[in-house]
Design a protein around this motif. Structure first.
Motif, PDB file in Angstrom:
ATOM      1  N   ASP A  41       0.827  -1.209   0.000  1.00  0.00           N
ATOM      2  CA  ASP A  41       0.000   0.000   0.000  1.00  0.00           C
ATOM      3  C   ASP A  41       0.862   1.260   0.000  1.00  0.00           C
ATOM      4  N   GLY A  42       2.090   1.128   0.476  1.00  0.00           N
ATOM      5  CA  GLY A  42       3.032   2.235   0.500  1.00  0.00           C
ATOM      6  C   GLY A  42       4.446   1.690   0.528  1.00  0.00           C
ATOM      7  N   VAL A  43       5.386   2.490   0.026  1.00  0.00           N
ATOM      8  CA  VAL A  43       6.793   2.064  -0.055  1.00  0.00           C
ATOM      9  C   VAL A  43       7.673   3.126   0.584  1.00  0.00           C
ATOM     10  N   ILE A  44       8.659   2.654   1.352  1.00  0.00           N
ATOM     11  CA  ILE A  44       9.648   3.538   1.975  1.00  0.00           C
ATOM     12  C   ILE A  44      11.010   3.270   1.341  1.00  0.00           C
ATOM     13  N   LEU A  45      11.674   4.350   0.948  1.00  0.00           N
ATOM     14  CA  LEU A  45      13.043   4.288   0.434  1.00  0.00           C
ATOM     15  C   LEU A  45      13.935   4.967   1.467  1.00  0.00           C
ATOM     16  N   PRO A  46      14.536   4.187   2.368  1.00  0.00           N
ATOM     17  CA  PRO A  46      15.383   4.780   3.412  1.00  0.00           C
ATOM     18  C   PRO A  46      16.789   4.974   2.878  1.00  0.00           C
TER      19      PRO A  46
END
Length: 202
Positions: A41-46
């Motif tokens: 549902d959502g993506v994090i690019l750390p």
């Protein structure tokens, strides 16, 4: 429960981001598999480290990231993750970025101010956006970086001043790709509220 995927490409403080998102009520997966983005549902690019290394490591995810963005679902880049969203960086020589937000990454100029920029600094919120719902202008957030993002006003969600005015937070033209140069997961209750706002966007 919203499913959030944190991309693990070998650089980044993933666990603290994971805890912050779980605090916001999300189901969080740390993944090295581009196929996991399809059901997210959502993506994090750390990211913490060097831009050129990050872009080499992210290559297996490139097609999946661009397809995901085109679907309209939200992506959040944090610190180096924000810088990777940009067109290019001068760190370690000229290196192309993901080009999801137009702009460039520059090194802070030599001045009386210490580099890296490390510690708490004040945000100036430049645009209304769901990510900043119920966040007051002038809120303090936590930074650790030697390079900063230079983009135009239409793609600057929030700015900060550290010898130069820079984009502390960016957004793409569609509004679903967001970046923060600061670390929401290290920014206390204000940062946790931002992560909650991101989860609510998903």
């Amino acid at each position: 429960m919203k499913k959030i995927v944190i991309i693990d490409y070998g650089l980044g403080n993933l666990r603290s981001v994971q805890k912050g998102l779980e605090h916001a009520g999300a189901e969080v997966t740390i993944s090295k598999d581009p196929a996991d983005l399809e059901s997210a549902d959502g993506v994090i690019l750390p990211g913490v480290g060097a831009f050129s290394d990050a872009m080499k490591n992210i290559v297996p995810f490139l097609d999946s990231i661009h397809c995901y963005v085109e679907s309209g679902k939200p992506v959040l880049g944090i610190c180096l993750g924000q810088q990777m969203l940009m067109s290019h960086s001068v760190e370690g020589g000229f290196t192309d970025g993901l080009d999801l937000v137009p702009g460039k990454v520059e090194r802070f100029p030599h001045s009386e101010l210490k580099v890296p920029h490390m510690g708490w600094n004040r945000l100036t919120i430049e645009q209304d956006h769901p990510f900043y719902k119920d966040i007051e202008d002038g809120a303090f957030v936590y930074f650790v970086h030697s390079y900063y993002v230079d983009t135009d006003d239409s793609h600057t969600l929030a700015s900060c001043d550290y010898g130069v005015k820079f984009a502390a937070s960016v957004v793409n033209s569609q509004g679903n790709v967001i970046g923060t140069q600061f670390h929401p997961e290290k920014s206390g209750d204000i940062g946790l509220k931002m992560l909650k706002n991101f989860v609510d966007m998903c």
